[in-house]
Design an enzyme around this catalytic site. Structure first.
Site, PDB file in Angstrom:
ATOM      1  N   GLY A 181      40.582  50.711  33.938  1.00  0.00           N
ATOM      2  CA  GLY A 181      42.026  50.787  33.699  1.00  0.00           C
ATOM      3  C   GLY A 181      42.535  49.383  33.542  1.00  0.00           C
ATOM      4  O   GLY A 181      41.949  48.470  34.113  1.00  0.00           O
ATOM      5  N   GLY A 182      43.578  49.176  32.744  1.00  0.00           N
ATOM      6  CA  GLY A 182      44.188  47.851  32.572  1.00  0.00           C
ATOM      7  C   GLY A 182      43.142  46.771  32.370  1.00  0.00           C
ATOM      8  O   GLY A 182      42.374  46.804  31.409  1.00  0.00           O
ATOM      9  N   ASP A 183      43.081  45.828  33.316  1.00  0.00           N
ATOM     10  CA  ASP A 183      42.101  44.747  33.217  1.00  0.00           C
ATOM     11  C   ASP A 183      41.052  44.869  34.321  1.00  0.00           C
ATOM     12  O   ASP A 183      40.507  43.896  34.786  1.00  0.00           O
ATOM     13  CB  ASP A 183      42.803  43.383  33.284  1.00  0.00           C
ATOM     14  CG  ASP A 183      43.615  43.207  34.556  1.00  0.00           C
ATOM     15  OD1 ASP A 183      43.838  44.222  35.257  1.00  0.00           O
ATOM     16  OD2 ASP A 183      44.012  42.073  34.865  1.00  0.00           O
ATOM     17  N   GLU A 184      40.794  46.114  34.735  1.00  0.00           N
ATOM     18  CA  GLU A 184      39.771  46.355  35.763  1.00  0.00           C
ATOM     19  C   GLU A 184      38.559  47.025  35.138  1.00  0.00           C
ATOM     20  O   GLU A 184      38.695  47.912  34.294  1.00  0.00           O
ATOM     21  CB  GLU A 184      40.321  47.302  36.839  1.00  0.00           C
ATOM     22  CG  GLU A 184      41.340  46.691  37.762  1.00  0.00           C
ATOM     23  CD  GLU A 184      41.794  47.715  38.786  1.00  0.00           C
ATOM     24  OE1 GLU A 184      40.937  48.235  39.538  1.00  0.00           O
ATOM     25  OE2 GLU A 184      42.997  48.024  38.795  1.00  0.00           O
TER      26      GLU A 184
END
Lengths: 332, 196
Positions: free
Chosen positions: A237-240
């Site tokens: 998710g996102g920058d993970e």
């Protein structure tokens, strides 16, 4: 050779004909051309009062054509300027001309506007075939459109169920759950690494989302290049990101791998001539730290280790010890 | 088989006998409840299975079923498009009969991949005809009988039809007698597509 035939034969062969005298007045009109003119009797009318001649522009030119020479003409009824007619003119004896008209491409509107029937067309006229084709084509197109709508719906549904993150091409969360479930179910040992990018928000905020997307794609390439085919790399998710290493549980090797990853992430990336600098924080846990590994617990512990890395000033690697142990072994 | 044919069978069953019968036939034949896509192709066996299952439930032979299907195709108001396309064949039922030989060509203008029965008409007397029907799929004669009955009503013509027994390669000859081409009013046909 001269061929003589009756007026009614002429009506049948050319239901859209006009016979015009040297005085430019209409002498005869076929039944279909009379029909589209409505109540008004065409016989005796001056040609140019009924028709707007568009090619050639002058009625003289119709009569000027050489004997035996046929001339194309375009015209419209004055009271129906939106229904263009096309035709052909031939010279007859006595300075008269014979004009045969057709609707050409405007036939589809014309049948509706003038209430024409099959009998209003010459048997050899392909107008009916054309009307048939237009209708058949519309039916087929409508059917195809409906099918496309159904397929579009199915495609959206399939995308929702897909296992791939569309931006990076990495696996998505749903895929990760499948993979972890399978590994745990088969009792295999594995490492779970949770990576969160550092300074990514800054790239997004200062250089825009396009730069952010570029960085995420570049990160995906780095992660793929540093892992084996059997490993699973997930955009969480996102920058993970989550990396699952099947059968790799050697802490030293994992530690070295994590450091190499961070090193690669820190190499400047360029987007549209601008340099983007990021780093990464990592938390790791191993399946063997747990008596019965569970997806949620492992993710939670790796996440806690990740935050430990963040708290330590980023660009670090931390280990979770599993089984709900609070202590985190610090390395590096 | 072209999906259009299978789709027609599906509409025929649902419109004439209800969605319940369609659902049970579909499930018996392993066809999804949504049925067929009219613009795709399916294996011929699916069509055979479908007709067998419907025939068994309605206690109707294959020929009777196909004849009913033919009549349904040209007389049901949900399928106005097909009836209109056939009416482009001519002003009278006689014109229509003669246009049947063109039917294949007309169909392939619209749908080049649709395999339609090949029809040829022979005038055997002042008002008697023989229509030869050939199709890759058995039952062209019965299907055409149904279509002709439906179209005769549409034109308001009184027609006697006598179906023959198909020969070994499935070719079937129909005997047609046109008793009165203006027996009744028939249905209105306008060249222009009705709006609204």
């Amino acid at each position: 050779m001269t061929v003589t035939f009756s007026a009614s034969s002429l009506d049948q062969l050319m239901p859209m004909h006009l016979l015009v005298g040297p005085d430019f007045r209409i002498r005869r009109a076929g039944p279909s051309i009379q029909k589209i003119c409505g109540e008004r009797d065409l016989i005796g009318q001056p040609f140019t009062r009924v028709f707007d001649l568009r090619r050639p522009r002058s009625v003289d030119a119709l009569f000027a054509a050489e004997q035996k020479d046929a001339t194309r003409l375009h015209l419209a009824l004055h009271h129906e300027p939106d229904t263009p007619l096309k035709g052909q003119v031939v010279q007859l004896q006595g300075g008269r001309i014979l004009i045969n008209l057709s609707f050409g491409i405007s036939v589809v509107e014309a049948v509706a506007r003038f209430g024409l029937t099959i009998e209003d067309f010459a048997v050899t006229d392909l107008a009916i075939e054309m009307l048939y084709l237009v209708e058949a084509n519309a039916a087929v197109t409508a059917e195809l459109r409906q099918m496309n709508q159904r397929l579009q719906g199915a495609k959206i549904a399939a995308q929702e169920q897909a296992f791939t993150d569309t931006l990076t091409g990495l696996k998505n969360r749903r895929a990760m759950e499948h993979v972890l479930g399978r590994l745990i179910g088969s009792g295999r040992e594995f490492a779970l690494m949770h990576l969160d990018l550092d300074y990514f928000k800054r790239v997004n905020d200062t250089l825009g989302h396009a730069a952010g997307d570029h960085v995420l794609q570049r990160v995906a390439e780095i992660l793929v290049s540093c892992s084996r085919k059997t490993d699973t790399i997930v955009r969480f998710g996102g920058d993970e990101f989550v990396l699952v290493f099947d059968g790799l549980t050697d802490t030293k090797r994992l530690e070295a791998l994590a450091r190499r990853l961070i090193g690669k992430l820190e190499e400047p990336m360029t987007f549209a001539g601008r340099s983007c600098r990021i780093s990464g924080s990592i938390g790791i846990t191993l399946s063997r730290f747990y008596e019965t590994p569970q997806i949620d617990a492992m993710l939670h512990d790796a996440d806690m280790a990740l935050y430990e890395s963040k708290n330590r000033g980023r660009a670090c690697v931390s280990w979770a010890m599993g089984q709900g142990q609070e202590t985190l072994q610090r390395t590096g | 088989m072209h999906g259009l044919v299978n789709r027609s069978i599906q509409s025929f069953v649902s419109d004439t006998y209800g969605g319940g019968l369609w659902a049970s036939v579909a499930s018996e034949c392993g066809v999804s409840l949504d049925g067929f896509e009219a613009m795709l192709h399916y294996d011929d066996q699916v069509t055979h299975d479908l007709l067998d299952a419907i025939g068994a439930r309605l206690d109707k032979g294959r020929d009777m079923l196909l004849e009913d299907l033919g009549t349904y195709l040209v007389s049901n108001h949900n399928l106005e498009a097909l009836r209109r396309l056939l009416r482009f064949g001519g002003v009278t039922f006689l014109d229509f009969l003669h246009s049947l030989e063109e039917l294949n060509g007309r169909a392939s203008l619209a749908l080049p991949d649709l395999d339609m029965p090949q029809l040829s008409l022979l005038e055997t007397g002042p008002s008697t005809f023989r229509l030869t029907c050939r199709w890759g799929f058995p039952g062209a004669g019965a299907l055409m009988s149904g279509i002709l009955r439906g179209m005769a009503d549409d034109y308001g013509a009184l027609v006697l039809l006598e179906g023959g027994v198909p020969d070994a390669d499935g070719t079937c000859v129909l005997k047609i007698e046109l008793l009165d081409s203006r027996f009744s009013e028939g249905r209105q046909f306008d060249l222009a597509v009705p709006t609204g």
